[in-house]
Design an enzyme around this catalytic site. Structure first.
Site, mmCIF file in Angstrom:
data_model
loop_
_atom_site.group_PDB
_atom_site.id
_atom_site.type_symbol
_atom_site.label_atom_id
_atom_site.label_comp_id
_atom_site.label_asym_id
_atom_site.label_seq_id
_atom_site.Cartn_x
_atom_site.Cartn_y
_atom_site.Cartn_z
ATOM 1 C CD GLU A 93 10.996 3.649 3.971
ATOM 2 O OE1 GLU A 93 10.200 2.958 4.491
ATOM 3 O OE2 GLU A 93 10.818 4.602 3.443
ATOM 4 C CD GLU A 207 3.335 -4.578 -3.777
ATOM 5 O OE1 GLU A 207 4.239 -4.635 -2.260
ATOM 6 O OE2 GLU A 207 2.159 -4.802 -3.781
ATOM 7 C CG ASN A 283 -0.662 -5.316 -2.049
ATOM 8 O OD1 ASN A 283 0.422 -4.359 -0.899
ATOM 9 N ND2 ASN A 283 -0.317 -5.619 -2.779
ATOM 10 C CG ASP A 328 -0.354 -1.336 -3.432
ATOM 11 O OD1 ASP A 328 -0.166 -2.038 -2.145
ATOM 12 O OD2 ASP A 328 0.845 -0.728 -4.016
HETATM 13 CA CA CA Z 1 1.761 -3.091 -1.701
#
Ligand code: CA
Length: 691
Positions: A93, A207, A283, A328
C-alpha cells in the site's frame, strides 16, 4: 493539549530500544540529498517538480505532479523501465518517497527499501523483524503505507507499534521508540508525517478494542513531544485536556473499558500558513454504538477531522462526519487542502471523501461546513443538514431492532486508497466504491480482550456472497459537488490515484491493470497488465531529465482478505516503474492454485454447519467470507491434506505462527476448532465437486 499521558504509556514511549537492531545491508548510495529535506523543502515541496518528498507529495496532500514529459499525447509510449521484487504476496500500500534519484518505500511487515530510482537496484533494505504474531492485531493485512524522509533520515512506523529512524544513506537504525502499549491490539500501518522538527504518527486497532491517539516525537532524539488522545478515557481520572473533558459529555456507559476507538491510522495534512495539522479519526470501538455508549451520544471525536496545533497537539477545531458512528464509518480517508473559488470567493478548503459516502468541502480555518453531497449511492442518510453540519439519518440505519441492509458498508464509499486533486481540471479523482453490508446487533456480544470486538454479528456472512461489489474511478467537481466523469469497474478495491499536469490520471485496478486516463475527460489512453491487483497509489518523479511513474503492485488489504470472489490475482508483490524509453517486460508471477483432489478426511455435516458460524466470527476477516481466500493469504480450501490433520496444533498451539497465523487459544476450544475444520473440509469438497 499538553501531554499528560497515562504513566505506563508514557514509560513505554520513552523506552528506547537500541538493542537487537537488525543489521542493514549497505551499498554505496546517493542518499545524501535527503539531508536537504528540511522544513523549508517540505513547505516548498509542490514547487520541487522532480522529487516526491512526502506522503501526499506536499503538505496539501494533493498527489498532483507538475511533470508533463509523460502526457496525454506521449503516454501511449510508456513502457516498463524496471521492476523490483518485494518478496511477498501480502498487500502493498506504500507511497514511495523519491529524493534526488533515490526511492524509499515499504513492503508488507513494515520492511523498508532504498532503491536507485533510475535502475531499480537495491541500495539497502531494513527489516524491523516484526513478530509475526502481530498479524493478528491488524484488521486489514500486514500492510504499511510508507516512510517519511527528513534531514538525512528515513522514518517508518512498524506494525508492532514502533517508530524507527534510519540513516538514509546506510539504512542503519539510529533510534526507535515504542509508541503503543504492545500488550494491547494496536498496530501502525500509516506513513509518518514531519512537521516542524516533529514526527507525527497515529495507530490502528479499533476493531479490537483500543483508545486512539496521535503522537509527536522529536525528529532528532525520538523523545515524545506530545500525545493527543482522540476519545476520552475513564472520567474518574483527570482528563488529558479540556477538549477531552467536553468530549466525555457525548459518551455514556463505560466505554473506556472496551477501548472507545477513534484511531488515527492514516490521513494527515498540514497548512503552514494557518499552522494547523489536520488528522482524520476512525470508527468507534466497538463499532456498535448501542454497546459502546448505551443510550446514544455523538461520541466525540470519533469519525472526525481534527485540526491540531503541531507544536502542542491542542485541538483547535473539529468536524465530526458521522456523529455516534455505528457502522465503521471512519474519517481517516485522505485529506486534501486546496484554495478554490466558491460562489465568487477564494476559500481555503479541506476536502475529504470519508467512508460514509458524503464528499465534504470544509473551511479549513475554522472547520465550518461549506458543502457535503453524496459521491456514491447511500442509504443510511438523506443528506447533510447545512446549518448543523449533521447527517440526516434514516432511523433504520441504527440496526437496533432489526438487521439493516445498507450502502455503503464498512469498506466505505472510499477507503484508504488516496484520491488526488488536479488544480488544472479542478477535479478530485476518487477511488470510489459501492459496497453494501447487513448490519446486525451481536446479541451475544461479550468483550474479549484482544479479540475481534465490533458488536456486529458477522455470522450472517457464513455463505458465499453471490457477487462482488463494484467500484469506479470518480472524477468529482468539488465546487459544484457533482460528478464530472467516471470509469466503471467490475470490482471494488482499486488503487489510489495520481494526477499530473500532463492531463493524466493514473490508477491501478483490482483486476490487475495499471491505467492512464485523460484528466479532463476520463478517456483511457494507456494500460498494461501487471499480474496482480493494485491497491497502492502511483507516484511520479524525474531523474536526469527523464520522468518516471512508479507504483507498488501487490494485492491485499481488507477486501482482499475478506472478499471471497475477489478478482485480484495472488502474485509476488513488486514495485513497477515506467518511463517513455523503458525497455522492460512485465513477467508473469501469478501463483496458480491447483484444485485439490479428494482426500480421505471426512467431516460431519452438522459439525460443518456449526463451524460455518464460528468461521464467520473468527476466521473470515482474514481467510475470506465462506473460506474463499481473496489471494493475499492462502486459500484454506487448497491447504495441503496434512494441514487438516493438525488443525489443533495450528489454530490453538500456534504451529504456523512464524508464517503469521497466531494461536487462538485464548478464544477457541478444541471443539470449536474441530467444527471450523469440518466447515473448511466441506467448502473444500464443494470446490472439488464444482471442478
Ligand atoms: Ca475500522
Amino acid at each position: 493539549m499538553r501531554s499528560r499521558a497515562k504513566i505506563p504509556i508514557l514509560i513505554s514511549s520513552i523506552l528506547f530500544v537500541f538493542l537487537q537492531a537488525p543489521r542493514a545491508q549497505t551499498f554505496p548510495a546517493r542518499a545524501s540529498a535527503t539531508k536537504r529535506v528540511d522544513d523549508a523543502a517540505l513547505r516548498n515541496a509542490d514547487a520541487n517538480s522532480r522529487d516526491w518528498l512526502s506522503y501526499g507529495r506536499d503538505y496539501s496532500e494533493t498527489r498532483f505532479s507538475p511533470l508533463k514529459e509523460i502526457n496525454a499525447n506521449t503516454v501511449k509510449n510508456l513502457r516498463l523501465a524496471w521492476s523490483f521484487d518485494t518478496d511477498t504476496t501480502r498487500g502493498l500500500e506504500a507511497t514511495p518517497i523519491v529524493v534526488d534519484g533515490v526511492l524509499y518505500t515499504t513492503g508488507s511487515w513494515s520492511i523498508v527499501f532504498a532503491i536507485d530510482a533510475r535502475s531499480g537496484k537495491l541500495l539497502w533494505k531494513w527489516d524491523p523483524q516484526v513478530p509475526r504474531t502481530f498479524g493478528q492485531k491488524a484488521c486489514c493485512d500486514v500492510v504499511n503505507r510508507g516512510v517519511a524522509v527528513y534531514r538525512g533520515r528515513v522514518y517508518v512506523g512498524t506494525l508492532d507499534g514502533r517508530l524507527c529512524a534510519l540513516d538514509a544513506e546506510s539504512g542503519k537504525l539510529l533510534w526507535q521508540v515504542v509508541t503503543v502499549d504492545q500488550s494491547q491490539p494496536y498496530t501502525i500501518t500509516g506513513a509518518p508525517r514531519v512537521v516542524k522538527g516533529k514526527i507525527i504518527i497515529g495507530n490502528g486497532g479499533a476493531e479490537f478494542g483500543v483508545r486512539g491517539y496521535i503522537s509527536a516525537y522529536d525528529a532528532d532524539s525520538g523523545k515524545l513531544a506530545w500525545r493527543c488522545f482522540t476519545v476520552p478515557g475513564d472520567p474518574a481520572k483527570p482528563f488529558e485536556s479540556p477538549a477531552l473533558e467536553r468530549a466525555a459529555k457525548t459518551w455514556a456507559g463505560e466505554w473506556w473499558k472496551i477501548g472507545g476507538g477513534g484511531t488515527a491510522w492514516d490521513s494527515m495534512a498540514y497548512d503552514p500558513g494557518l499552522d494547523l495539522l489536520y488528522v482524520g479519526t476512525g470508527n468507534g470501538s466497538p463499532w456498535n454504538r448501542e454497546i459502546r455508549s448505551p443510550g446514544g451520544g455523538d461520541n466525540l471525536y470519533l469519525s472526525s477531522i481534527l485540526a491540531l496545533r503541531p507544536d502542542s497537539g491542542e485541538i483547535v477545531w473539529y468536524y465530526q462526519t458521522t456523529p455516534g458512528d455505528s457502522w465503521d464509518f471512519t474519517a481517516t480517508q485522505h485529506i486534501v487542502l486546496a484554495d478554490i473559488e466558491i460562489a465568487g470567493a477564494k476559500r481555503k478548503v479541506l476536502m475529504q471523501a470519508p467512508k460514509n459516502g458524503f464528499f465534504y468541502v470544509i473551511d479549513r480555518k475554522n472547520g465550518e461546513l461549506i458543502s457535503a453531497e453524496p459521491y456514491v449511492p447511500i442509504t443510511w442518510a438523506r443528506g447533510v443538514d447545512k446549518k448543523t453540519g449533521r447527517p440526516i439519518e434514516d432511523p433504520a440505519a441504527r440496526y437496533q431492532s432489526s438487521n439493516t441492509f445498507m450502502k455503503p458498508g464498512p469498506l466505505g464509499g472510499h477507503n484508504w486508497q488516496p484520491m488526488s486533486y488536479n488544480p488544472r481540471t479542478g477535479l478530485v479523482y476518487i477511488p470510489a466504491q459501492e459496497p453494501f453490508f447487513i448490519y446486525a446487533q451481536d446479541k451475544q456480544f461479550q468483550y474479549r480482550p484482544g479479540g475481534w470486538n465490533t458488536g456486529v454479528d458477522f455470522s450472517l456472512f457464513k455463505d458465499p456472497v453471490p457477487f462482488v461489489p463494484i467500484g469506479h474511478l470518480l472524477a468529482w467537481d468539488p465546487v459544484r459537488q457533482k460528478e464530472a466523469w467516471r470509469v466503471q469497474y467490475k470490482s471494488i478495491w482499486n488503487g489510489g490515484t495520481l494526477s499530473t499536469d500532463g492531463n493524466l490520471v493514473f490508477q491501478g485496478t483490482a483486476d490487475g491493470r495499471f491505467v492512464a486516463y485523460s484528466a479532463d475527460k476520463g478517456e483511457k489512453l494507456w494500460e498494461i497488465a501487471v499480474g496482480t491487483g493494485v491497491i497502492a497509489p502511483a507516484v511520479t518523479y524525474e531523474v536526469d531529465g527523464t520522468q518516471y511513474v512508479s507504483v507498488m503492485a501487490g494485492w491485499g488489504g481488507a477486501f482482499a482478505l475478506t472478499g471471497g470472489n475477489a478478482t485480484g490475482a495472488a502474485a509476488a508483490g513488486r514495485l513497477l516503474t515506467f518511463s517513455l524509453n523503458g525497455k522492460g517486460m512485465i513477467e508473469e508471477t501469478a501463483i496458480k492454485s491447483s484444485i485439490p483432489s479428494i482426500i480421505e478426511t471426512s467431516f460431519a455435516q452438522d459439525r460443518a454447519a456449526a463451524g460455518s458460524v464460528e468461521f464467520a466470527r473468527w476466521c473470515a476477516v482474514c481467510h475470506g467470507i465462506a473460506a474463499q481466500g481473496g489471494g493475499a493469504i492462502a486459500d484454506l480450501r487448497y491447504s495441503a491434506p496434512g494441514a487438516f490433520q493438525k488443525y489443533e496444533q495450528i489454530v490453538l498451539e500456534g504451529a504456523y505462527s512464524s508464517r503469521g497465523m497466531p494461536s487462538f487459544k485464548q478464544w477457541l476450544k478444541a471443539d470449536d476448532v474441530d467444527k471450523i475444520r469440518a466447515y473448511v473440509l466441506k467448502r473444500r469438497a464443494e470446490l472439488i465437486s464444482k471442478k
